[in-house]
Design a protein around this motif. Structure first.
Motif, PDB file in Angstrom:
ATOM      1  N   ARG A 140      -4.721   2.540 -11.857  1.00 33.19           N
ATOM      2  CA  ARG A 140      -4.379   1.983 -10.550  1.00 33.19           C
ATOM      3  C   ARG A 140      -5.914   2.075  -9.463  1.00 33.19           C
ATOM      4  N   VAL A 141      -5.570   0.613  -9.093  1.00 32.03           N
ATOM      5  CA  VAL A 141      -6.518  -0.343  -8.271  1.00 32.03           C
ATOM      6  C   VAL A 141      -7.007  -0.166  -7.120  1.00 32.03           C
ATOM      7  N   GLN A 142      -6.207  -0.172  -5.804  1.00 31.97           N
ATOM      8  CA  GLN A 142      -6.830   0.570  -4.961  1.00 31.97           C
ATOM      9  C   GLN A 142      -7.363   1.126  -4.558  1.00 31.97           C
ATOM     10  N   ALA A 201      -5.423   4.803  -4.832  1.00 31.62           N
ATOM     11  CA  ALA A 201      -4.645   5.541  -5.011  1.00 31.62           C
ATOM     12  C   ALA A 201      -4.183   6.457  -5.852  1.00 31.62           C
ATOM     13  N   GLY A 226       1.092  -1.085   0.322  1.00 36.91           N
ATOM     14  CA  GLY A 226      -0.091   0.246  -0.084  1.00 36.91           C
ATOM     15  C   GLY A 226       0.432   1.305  -0.141  1.00 36.91           C
ATOM     16  N   SER A 231       3.180  -4.852 -10.030  1.00 33.25           N
ATOM     17  CA  SER A 231       1.636  -4.628  -9.555  1.00 33.25           C
ATOM     18  C   SER A 231       2.468  -3.987  -8.011  1.00 33.25           C
ATOM     19  N   TRP A 232       2.241  -3.251  -7.190  1.00 34.94           N
ATOM     20  CA  TRP A 232       2.137  -3.031  -6.125  1.00 34.94           C
ATOM     21  C   TRP A 232       0.239  -3.572  -5.242  1.00 34.94           C
ATOM     22  N   SER A 233      -0.576  -3.896  -6.439  1.00 35.61           N
ATOM     23  CA  SER A 233      -1.716  -4.143  -5.935  1.00 35.61           C
ATOM     24  C   SER A 233      -2.305  -5.858  -5.750  1.00 35.61           C
ATOM     25  N   SER A 234      -1.579  -6.497  -6.184  1.00 31.37           N
ATOM     26  CA  SER A 234      -2.185  -7.951  -6.004  1.00 31.37           C
ATOM     27  C   SER A 234      -1.939  -8.109  -4.940  1.00 31.37           C
ATOM     28  N   ASP A 287      -0.763   1.740  -9.740  1.00 30.01           N
ATOM     29  CA  ASP A 287      -0.346   0.909  -8.817  1.00 30.01           C
ATOM     30  C   ASP A 287      -0.181  -0.829  -9.477  1.00 30.01           C
ATOM     31  N   HIS A 288      -0.275  -0.689 -10.941  1.00 24.15           N
ATOM     32  CA  HIS A 288      -0.213  -1.821 -11.728  1.00 24.15           C
ATOM     33  C   HIS A 288      -0.339  -1.541 -13.192  1.00 24.15           C
TER      34      HIS A 288
END
Length: 352
Positions: free
Chosen positions: A196-198, A201, A154, A224-227, A205-206
């Protein structure tokens, strides 16, 4: 003895500092941070008594600076250090903007100092072994290479702001872009997408992209940071064979359709004996001598200074990686494939 000043005593300063302190041919003269407690904490950790808040104070007493500040807060430090004739190691990416990158490159060129970036995958195993195997010609000509790395996170602080970090594809993924470019050479065309998934955000992030290389072959990347799950896979397919690392960390190789698949013993393939030889063990258990030399990022840059040769992860290569990520951003924005050369031309012409 190479005298070094560490500028920026956050996460990366605390990574590089202890590694530099281990080297017998390096003397860390001072640590520097705008927050004096951080400079002192790192200094105490690695046995350095001098701590400053203004980087200019340490320049007269060093041969090189290790700049571990944020990419948007680096230009003035690098330009001033270069003007003072100091060799330059900075963390990646080279900068958040092409203007900053070009200003730093121009300063280093004018001063004729070394300028290296912290693209560590060029030194870490098995990333280096896989690329060196391809470079040896064993796999033939490039058909495809890829990297996929997911790191659930996050984003907080400056990393989580697109204008500061560039999001996942520049902050995290530029490691992967750099490695793919190391394999395939300069990128000709990019087709990519960032997301931007989260919830909430404020940075990408992906993201992912397909590259077509100037020399032929293709590359694919996804970061990815969101996976919710971790993953790290990479590989190279050539006209003669393939070499890849799966999510289980095993490195598999097969040369030709008739050969058996081999699980590569990375430790044996890269082990170093007391004479400095690197390679696989023979039947007697001795390590065979090969050309591959393993060394850390820190050792490499110090050797560049001592022996006067160009760094493996040069700032010029970092500029090309930045342009490739910028092409991903443009492709995502337009929904079209983008020629990296056109991105560079437009930027040099003053287009934002």
């Amino acid at each position: 003895m190479i005298r070094v000043g560490i500028i920026g005593c956050g996460g990366m300063g605390n990574y590089h500092g202890p590694e530099l302190a281990k080297l017998p041919n390096v003397k860390i003269v001072a640590t520097c941070d705008l927050i004096p407690e951080k400079a002192k904490a790192l200094g105490d950790k690695i046995g350095v008594a001098r701590h400053v808040t203004d980087f200019r104070e340490l320049l007269p007493d060093v041969d090189a600076v290790w700049v571990c500040t944020e990419p948007f807060n680096r230009r003035d430090i690098v330009v001033a250090a270069a003007a003072a004739g100091k060799h330059l190691f900075t963390e990646k990416p080279i900068a958040r903007s092409l203007d900053d990158a070009d200003a730093m490159l121009a300063a280093a060129k004018k001063a004729r100092v070394k300028f290296m970036l912290g693209y560590c995958l060029r030194f870490w195993q098995p990333y280096r072994l896989i690329r060196e195997t391809f470079a040896s010609g064993e796999l033939g000509d490039l058909v495809s290479c890829w990297m996929r790395r997911f790191m659930p996170w996050g984003p907080a602080r400056w990393y989580g702001r697109q204008e500061c970090s560039g999001g996942v594809m520049l902050d995290f993924g530029s490691h992967d872009v750099d490695w793919l470019r190391w394999v395939g050479g300069d990128v000709k065309t990019v087709f990519g997408k960032t997301l931007r998934v989260q919830e909430g955000a404020q940075a990408d992030d992906h993201g992912g992209a397909i590259f077509l290389f100037k020399n032929g072959g293709m590359g694919t990347i996804e970061n990815s940071w969101s996976s919710p799950l971790n993953e790290g896979t990479l590989g190279i397919i050539g006209t003669k064979g393939a070499l890849m690392m799966g999510a289980d960390g095993k490195v598999r190789k097969r040369i030709g359709r008739e050969a058996k698949e081999e699980i590569v013993n990375v430790e044996a393939a890269t082990a170093v004996n007391p004479e400095g030889q690197v390679g696989k063990r023979d039947a007697s258990g001795a390590i065979q001598a090969v050309q591959l030399r393993t060394e850390s990022v820190q050792q490499h840059f110090v050797r560049c200074i001592e022996e006067d040769f160009a760094p493996l992860a040069s700032a010029e290569e970092g500029r090309k990686t930045l342009l490739t990520v910028m092409a991903i951003w443009e492709s995502s924005r337009t929904g079209k494939s983008v020629a990296v050369s056109r991105v560079a031309a437009r930027r040099q012409g003053g287009e934002s």
